[in-house]
Design a protein around this motif. Sequence first.
Motif, mmCIF file in Angstrom:
data_model
loop_
_atom_site.group_PDB
_atom_site.id
_atom_site.type_symbol
_atom_site.label_atom_id
_atom_site.label_comp_id
_atom_site.label_asym_id
_atom_site.label_seq_id
_atom_site.Cartn_x
_atom_site.Cartn_y
_atom_site.Cartn_z
ATOM 1 N N ALA A 67 25.205 77.892 98.195
ATOM 2 C CA ALA A 67 24.310 77.596 99.318
ATOM 3 C C ALA A 67 23.798 76.160 99.237
ATOM 4 N N LEU A 68 23.553 75.672 98.025
ATOM 5 C CA LEU A 68 23.112 74.283 97.847
ATOM 6 C C LEU A 68 24.201 73.316 98.297
ATOM 7 N N ILE A 69 25.453 73.589 97.931
ATOM 8 C CA ILE A 69 26.569 72.743 98.359
ATOM 9 C C ILE A 69 26.705 72.766 99.878
ATOM 10 N N GLU A 70 26.518 73.923 100.480
ATOM 11 C CA GLU A 70 26.593 74.039 101.940
ATOM 12 C C GLU A 70 25.488 73.222 102.614
ATOM 13 N N MET A 71 24.281 73.234 102.030
ATOM 14 C CA MET A 71 23.184 72.429 102.579
ATOM 15 C C MET A 71 23.531 70.939 102.534
ATOM 16 N N LEU A 72 24.212 70.518 101.486
ATOM 17 C CA LEU A 72 24.633 69.123 101.366
ATOM 18 C C LEU A 72 25.733 68.824 102.381
ATOM 19 N N ASP A 73 26.716 69.708 102.484
ATOM 20 C CA ASP A 73 27.831 69.544 103.429
ATOM 21 C C ASP A 73 27.344 69.424 104.870
ATOM 22 N N ARG A 75 26.536 63.572 99.302
ATOM 23 C CA ARG A 75 27.758 63.728 100.083
ATOM 24 C C ARG A 75 28.701 62.551 99.828
ATOM 25 N N PRO A 76 30.005 62.782 99.880
ATOM 26 C CA PRO A 76 30.958 61.695 99.625
ATOM 27 C C PRO A 76 30.813 60.504 100.563
ATOM 28 N N ASP A 77 30.225 60.710 101.757
ATOM 29 C CA ASP A 77 30.075 59.590 102.698
ATOM 30 C C ASP A 77 28.771 58.812 102.475
ATOM 31 N N MET A 78 28.078 59.076 101.340
ATOM 32 C CA MET A 78 26.823 58.376 101.052
ATOM 33 C C MET A 78 26.877 57.709 99.675
ATOM 34 N N ASP A 88 19.954 65.413 101.616
ATOM 35 C CA ASP A 88 20.624 64.163 101.278
ATOM 36 C C ASP A 88 21.093 64.146 99.820
ATOM 37 N N LEU A 89 20.364 64.866 98.959
ATOM 38 C CA LEU A 89 20.616 64.841 97.523
ATOM 39 C C LEU A 89 20.476 66.251 96.955
ATOM 40 N N ALA A 90 21.423 66.637 96.112
ATOM 41 C CA ALA A 90 21.301 67.889 95.371
ATOM 42 C C ALA A 90 20.856 67.545 93.955
ATOM 43 N N ALA A 91 19.595 67.803 93.637
ATOM 44 C CA ALA A 91 19.040 67.503 92.313
ATOM 45 C C ALA A 91 19.123 68.753 91.453
ATOM 46 N N TYR A 92 20.315 69.018 91.021
ATOM 47 C CA TYR A 92 20.610 70.202 90.215
ATOM 48 C C TYR A 92 21.869 69.876 89.428
ATOM 49 N N GLU A 93 22.024 70.486 88.257
ATOM 50 C CA GLU A 93 23.184 70.183 87.420
ATOM 51 C C GLU A 93 24.421 70.882 87.983
ATOM 52 N N ILE A 94 25.139 70.165 88.856
ATOM 53 C CA ILE A 94 26.340 70.707 89.497
ATOM 54 C C ILE A 94 27.559 70.366 88.638
ATOM 55 N N ARG A 138 15.451 64.012 101.679
ATOM 56 C CA ARG A 138 15.552 65.480 101.642
ATOM 57 C C ARG A 138 16.362 65.883 100.414
ATOM 58 N N VAL A 139 15.727 66.597 99.527
ATOM 59 C CA VAL A 139 16.333 66.931 98.237
ATOM 60 C C VAL A 139 16.426 68.448 98.092
ATOM 61 N N GLY A 140 17.572 68.922 97.676
ATOM 62 C CA GLY A 140 17.764 70.344 97.434
ATOM 63 C C GLY A 140 17.878 70.632 95.946
ATOM 64 N N THR A 141 17.449 71.800 95.557
ATOM 65 C CA THR A 141 17.590 72.244 94.174
ATOM 66 C C THR A 141 17.603 73.759 94.152
ATOM 67 N N LEU A 142 17.656 74.334 92.973
ATOM 68 C CA LEU A 142 17.603 75.786 92.794
ATOM 69 C C LEU A 142 16.451 76.130 91.864
ATOM 70 N N TYR A 143 15.874 77.290 92.078
ATOM 71 C CA TYR A 143 14.945 77.812 91.080
ATOM 72 C C TYR A 143 15.725 78.098 89.802
ATOM 73 N N SER A 144 15.199 77.662 88.684
ATOM 74 C CA SER A 144 15.798 77.999 87.390
ATOM 75 C C SER A 144 14.830 77.550 86.303
ATOM 76 N N PRO A 145 15.024 78.039 85.066
ATOM 77 C CA PRO A 145 14.107 77.627 83.991
ATOM 78 C C PRO A 145 14.248 76.162 83.604
ATOM 79 N N THR A 146 15.353 75.516 84.009
ATOM 80 C CA THR A 146 15.532 74.103 83.660
ATOM 81 C C THR A 146 15.296 73.173 84.842
#
Length: 457
Positions: free
Chosen positions: A87-93, A231-234, A98-104, A41-49
């Motif tokens: 919101a992306l960080i909250e989804m991870l928390d 997440r830090p536990d992964m 499982d993974l945030a594929a965005y430049e955090i 399960r991968v999260g990201t944001l809409y953006s031009p990049t």
Amino acid sequence: MRGLFAIAAVAILTTLAVACNGRKGNSQEDHSPGELPDTLRVGTLYSPTSYFIYREEKMGYDYDLMMSFGADKGIVIDLHVAPSLPALIEMLDSGEIDLAAYEIPVTAEFRKHIMPCGLENITHQVLVQPKGKDRITDVTQLIGKEIYVEEGSKYQHRLNNLNDEIGGGIIIHTVDQDTLITEDLIEMVSTGKIPLTIVDSDVARLNRTYYNSLDVGLEISFEQRSSWGVRPDMPWLADTINEWFIKSEPAQIQARLLKRYFELSKESPQFNIDLSKGRISPYDELFKKYAKKIGWDWRLIASQGYAESHFDTTVVSWAGARGLMQIMPRTARAYGLSADRITNPEANIKAAVDIIGDLDKSLKKHVPDSVERRKFVIAAYNSGIAHVYDAIALAGKYGKDARIWNGNVADAILMKANPEYYNDPVCKYGYFRGKQTTAYVTKVMDFYERCRRQIPR
């Protein structure tokens, strides 16, 4: 009907893929730690990049990288799109992804919630200015210069600090983010409406592919580090991703994607067609032959051919569209056009006319007037019908005439570059750079008017 089915199927699949509702069950429940699940399960944001949809194809630097990772590991990527970074960080928390594929940003604040992984992206804030002998090469030369930035943005904060560092003298203009966004300011520099602005270097590099007249080489900030995160536990998942990225093939994939999104020019070159000989192109007879199928003026479809490729059958766009009418490979397959025939002029024009005909049918209930509807069809051919549907919905919600293109739906499709609007509940398909589509419609219609005056029907 095949084409209508293809368009509908793409739209349905896109809606399902970008839905932010969690799946039933947890992808981590059925496997041991250290072992990749069947579905990640991968999260990201809409953006031009990071992630966007263009001509019904899912794209983006981070999206393409995550899909390459999934394909190499033989796992399914279950994509979730968050409306904002918090919101992306909250989804991870919460364990929704499982993974945030965005430049955090790699900062102390975010390290409490994520473990960085993958490639570390290093950016700076840079000055956006016109190329030329008078370009600014040192921050001390900013004294007395006017710079425009979004009010309350990190760019304004950095500019205020820089102004203090050099003893003052920078003339800082702030603009309301509800009125103008970063992309607007970059375009305004390219057209000379404002002299200078400040943006992140990755955003600057991407936008330079649309505006080749810009210089973005002067860094005005310290390094900004960012990366994907788990997440830090992964830590095992972070290790798996890190190990994948150091292999040669992923490195080659990343290099290709950097070139695709941040280097290849997306600027449409100026090209004049001489109509004095009584013809538009070498393919006029083919345009006449197939335009009859949908009852369109062949000169209008030829005008699209002019805007798409300038009648060069060998052109391949940055996005992968090919042939005289610049058809995307997946769309070509849906219309029975094989890869080895996509550059064939007749086959390409025939498929394009079938696409145009299906778009016309799909938009008929939204735009009853057949003449006005042609602008919507031309826009949908360029952007994909999903973004035109979103623009129609936004136009209706914000007091515009959803059945008129100029000044109404055309304005609404421009709104889709702004998070306030592409995250609006009526907007189903996320971020889109509408400037290119509105310019495309204008280019086609202007050339068509020339053809109507000089070329007999």
